[in-house]
Design a protein around this motif. Structure first.
Motif, mmCIF file in Angstrom:
data_model
loop_
_atom_site.group_PDB
_atom_site.id
_atom_site.type_symbol
_atom_site.label_atom_id
_atom_site.label_comp_id
_atom_site.label_asym_id
_atom_site.label_seq_id
_atom_site.Cartn_x
_atom_site.Cartn_y
_atom_site.Cartn_z
ATOM 1 N N THR A 1 0.888 -1.152 0.070
ATOM 2 C CA THR A 1 0.040 -0.001 -0.016
ATOM 3 C C THR A 1 1.011 1.255 -0.189
ATOM 4 O OG1 THR A 1 -1.707 -1.322 1.152
ATOM 5 C CG2 THR A 1 -1.942 1.336 1.108
ATOM 6 N N TYR A 2 2.017 1.257 0.666
ATOM 7 C CA TYR A 2 2.914 2.492 0.859
ATOM 8 C C TYR A 2 3.636 2.717 -0.704
ATOM 9 C CZ TYR A 2 2.820 1.870 5.841
ATOM 10 O OH TYR A 2 2.264 1.578 7.173
ATOM 11 N N PHE A 3 3.847 1.449 -1.287
ATOM 12 C CA PHE A 3 4.290 1.721 -2.658
ATOM 13 C C PHE A 3 3.237 2.012 -3.553
ATOM 14 C CE2 PHE A 3 4.330 0.056 -7.045
ATOM 15 C CZ PHE A 3 5.868 -0.108 -7.389
ATOM 16 N N GLY A 4 1.773 1.801 -3.449
ATOM 17 C CA GLY A 4 0.838 2.141 -4.526
ATOM 18 C C GLY A 4 0.434 3.570 -4.120
ATOM 19 N N GLU A 5 0.677 4.133 -2.914
ATOM 20 C CA GLU A 5 0.555 5.499 -2.479
ATOM 21 C C GLU A 5 1.463 6.450 -3.033
ATOM 22 O OE1 GLU A 5 0.223 9.092 -0.315
ATOM 23 O OE2 GLU A 5 1.669 7.814 -0.386
ATOM 24 N N GLN A 6 2.788 6.066 -3.160
ATOM 25 C CA GLN A 6 3.940 7.010 -3.628
ATOM 26 C C GLN A 6 3.998 6.866 -4.961
ATOM 27 O OE1 GLN A 6 7.394 6.791 -1.346
ATOM 28 N NE2 GLN A 6 6.639 7.317 0.585
ATOM 29 N N GLU A 7 3.831 5.423 -5.720
ATOM 30 C CA GLU A 7 4.415 5.231 -7.011
ATOM 31 C C GLU A 7 3.329 5.272 -8.035
ATOM 32 O OE1 GLU A 7 7.522 5.226 -7.568
ATOM 33 O OE2 GLU A 7 8.408 5.126 -5.504
ATOM 34 N N ILE A 8 2.117 5.421 -7.703
ATOM 35 C CA ILE A 8 1.091 5.349 -8.780
ATOM 36 C C ILE A 8 0.466 6.588 -9.164
ATOM 37 C CG2 ILE A 8 -1.083 4.026 -9.532
ATOM 38 C CD1 ILE A 8 1.515 2.295 -9.405
ATOM 39 N N ALA A 9 0.145 7.003 -10.179
ATOM 40 C CA ALA A 9 -0.651 8.104 -10.647
ATOM 41 C C ALA A 9 -2.025 8.163 -10.532
ATOM 42 C CB ALA A 9 -0.192 8.634 -11.901
ATOM 43 N N TRP A 10 -2.448 8.422 -9.473
ATOM 44 C CA TRP A 10 -4.058 8.231 -8.995
ATOM 45 C C TRP A 10 -4.858 9.435 -9.669
ATOM 46 C CZ3 TRP A 10 -5.558 3.521 -7.793
ATOM 47 C CH2 TRP A 10 -4.499 2.608 -7.075
ATOM 48 N N GLY A 11 -4.443 10.684 -9.415
ATOM 49 C CA GLY A 11 -4.902 11.922 -10.284
ATOM 50 C C GLY A 11 -5.896 12.581 -9.112
ATOM 51 N N GLY A 12 -5.487 12.442 -7.960
ATOM 52 C CA GLY A 12 -6.421 13.103 -6.761
ATOM 53 C C GLY A 12 -6.277 12.239 -5.507
ATOM 54 N N ASP A 13 -6.573 12.925 -4.378
ATOM 55 C CA ASP A 13 -6.476 12.212 -2.969
ATOM 56 C C ASP A 13 -7.454 11.408 -3.040
ATOM 57 O OD1 ASP A 13 -4.199 13.362 -2.281
ATOM 58 O OD2 ASP A 13 -4.956 15.115 -1.112
ATOM 59 N N ASP A 14 -8.881 11.856 -3.306
ATOM 60 C CA ASP A 14 -10.079 11.038 -3.101
ATOM 61 C C ASP A 14 -9.805 9.743 -4.135
ATOM 62 O OD1 ASP A 14 -11.184 12.523 -1.407
ATOM 63 O OD2 ASP A 14 -12.465 13.769 -2.689
ATOM 64 N N ALA A 15 -9.516 9.891 -5.094
ATOM 65 C CA ALA A 15 -9.115 8.754 -6.169
ATOM 66 C C ALA A 15 -8.014 7.670 -5.683
ATOM 67 C CB ALA A 15 -8.746 9.411 -7.448
ATOM 68 N N LYS A 16 -7.203 8.397 -4.953
ATOM 69 C CA LYS A 16 -6.072 7.638 -4.431
ATOM 70 C C LYS A 16 -6.673 6.751 -3.169
ATOM 71 C CE LYS A 16 -1.992 9.530 -3.596
ATOM 72 N NZ LYS A 16 -1.247 10.349 -2.864
ATOM 73 N N THR A 17 -7.351 7.237 -2.295
ATOM 74 C CA THR A 17 -7.898 6.626 -1.284
ATOM 75 C C THR A 17 -8.923 5.311 -1.686
ATOM 76 O OG1 THR A 17 -7.902 8.405 0.048
ATOM 77 C CG2 THR A 17 -9.321 6.651 0.991
#
Length: 439
Positions: free
Chosen positions: A275-291
């Motif tokens: 999850t730490y990897f996904g949080e830092q390394e993936i381009a989610w496009g926004g905080d809500d989309a990331k969560t």
């Protein structure tokens, strides 16, 4: 309490149900909500490093080193406690102690903050110790409650119970985080953060509540009528030495343990940092989309892992345990290589699905394979303590290497790629395990 016969359906289900109780920790705390909350704290404070114990350190290496320290302590105390438990025959009481320690520490995570980072990390530290400490005794019950021909399936059943139960609570927690106003937390980012803190409380309550079913039916242990004295405080370490010496007479078990030590080091590291990897390394496009994206990814892993554990159990009956473990390790090699290159959410989702398929399989099959290789003995706790110590020391090494590479290169991708070496080595070591009709 009832004295159920070994192999009975009710006893096997009671044993497996502890996975339902405690797996919410590994999902909500270790994998999903807490990593998101942890990183959000640093982002909201607009900092990437924190001052602790006289030095500055980035957020991800900090949690990696804290995790490694907790596993190191578990590796040290588990033989001490398991030796005492075997001596006086009350391993269920020790299992209860660590269960409650872990659950209450999860509740304490409600107060986690950067301002009180040392105390906050202690709650995380003891939550991890409680979870893994209880597993030492839980795993040691497997050969006590199930016959060899039942162990693959009941081990897979336990993991399946755990995956399903933890998903149920995670979905509830996800609703809290995404719709905090519905649960009375208010609106906005602060409300979502408060909902996350309450999710930690829900983990502790769930863990304590559902563990009671297992505690009611599991036997206390092999009663000896003896009491703890200072003479037996080091009994567990003597038993570990005895187990180690016995490996020279059991080449199959010795070679399997060597392979397990290496590949488990990588598997557990990936699970702890995903999850730490996904949080830092993936381009989610926004905080809500990331969560949402991170939690959906964890849900995918958990749901697919249920089928993965069952399919692996069936495959082992056809092809044998060791060949299936070899194939799973090769798949893990491919996952780590692919993870180095992924950047988009859809790539992360697909990778998460594959991780789930092999995660459930490698955990359940590793545990039951070890159980099958054990010699005829009533001292199962010592053997499983040795198994757990090997696993924990492997995690310590894995997390330290992962954190070190992350710290000096500034990228978690390099750390993930490095884990390929452990899986490849695991394959070669598994190929050296002598084969028979049961594996």
């Amino acid at each position: 309490m009832p004295n159920l016969p070994k192999g009975s359906k009710k006893l096997l289900n009671a044993w497996a149900f502890y996975d339902w109780a405690n797996s919410v920790y590994s999902l909500v705390i270790a994998s999903a909500i807490f990593p998101i909350y942890y990183q959000a704290l640093f982002k909201s404070a607009d900092i990437s490093t924190v001052s602790i114990l006289g030095g500055n350190i980035r957020s991800t290496p900090l949690i990696s080193y804290t995790t490694a320290a907790a596993f190191l302590l578990v590796a040290f105390i588990s033989p001490l406690l398991s030796g005492i438990a075997d001596y006086v025959g009350n391993k269920k009481n020790f299992m209860k102690f660590f269960c409650y320690l872990g659950a209450l520490s999860c509740i304490g995570l409600y107060f986690f903050s950067i301002e009180n980072i040392e105390i906050s990390l202690l709650f995380y530290f003891f939550g991890l110790i409680g979870f893994w400490g209880s597993l030492v005794f839980y795993n040691s019950y497997l050969p006590d409650v199930a016959f060899p021909e039942q162990q693959d399936r009941v081990s897979a059943r336990g993991y399946s119970f755990g995956y399903i139960g933890s998903v149920v609570l995670l979905i509830f927690n996800l609703a809290m985080v995404m719709k905090p106003e519905v649960f009375g937390f208010g609106e906005g980012g602060e409300a979502s953060m408060k909902a996350m803190r309450w999710s930690f409380v829900s983990v502790g309550i769930w863990w304590i509540l559902f563990s009671q079913y297992s505690f009611y039916f599991l036997p206390k242990g092999n009663k000896s009528g003896k009491k703890v004295s200072t003479k037996i405080l080091l009994n567990g370490f003597r038993e570990l030495k005895s187990v180690y010496n016995s490996l020279s007479e059991n080449i199959q078990l010795k070679r399997y343990l060597a392979a397990f030590f290496v590949y488990s080091m990588a598997v557990q590291t990936v699970m702890l940092v995903a999850t730490y990897f996904g949080e830092q390394e993936i381009a989610w496009g926004g905080d809500d989309a990331k969560t949402i994206g991170l939690i959906v990814s964890i849900l995918i892993i958990q749901l697919v892992a249920v089928g993965g554990a069952v399919l692996t159990s069936r495959a082992s009956e056809i092809f044998g345990n060791i060949p299936v473990l070899i194939v799973i390790n090769i798949i893990w090699v491919c996952i780590c290589v692919v993870a180095f290159f992924i950047e988009s959410p859809i790539q992360f989702y697909i990778t998460a699905g594959i991780v789930g398929l092999v995660m459930g399989g490698i955990q359940s099959l590793s545990r039951s394979t070890y159980s099958k290789f054990l010699p005829e003995t009533k001292d199962t706790t010592s053997y499983f303590s040795f198994y757990d110590v090997a696993e924990k020391i492997g995690i310590v090494i894995g997390m330290l290497i992962y954190g070190f590479i992350d710290q000096i290169t500034g990228s978690m991708r390099n750390s993930i790629l490095f884990l390929v070496l452990f899986f490849v080595t695991g394959v070669f070591l598994l190929l050296r395990v002598p084969r028979n009709k049961t594996n």
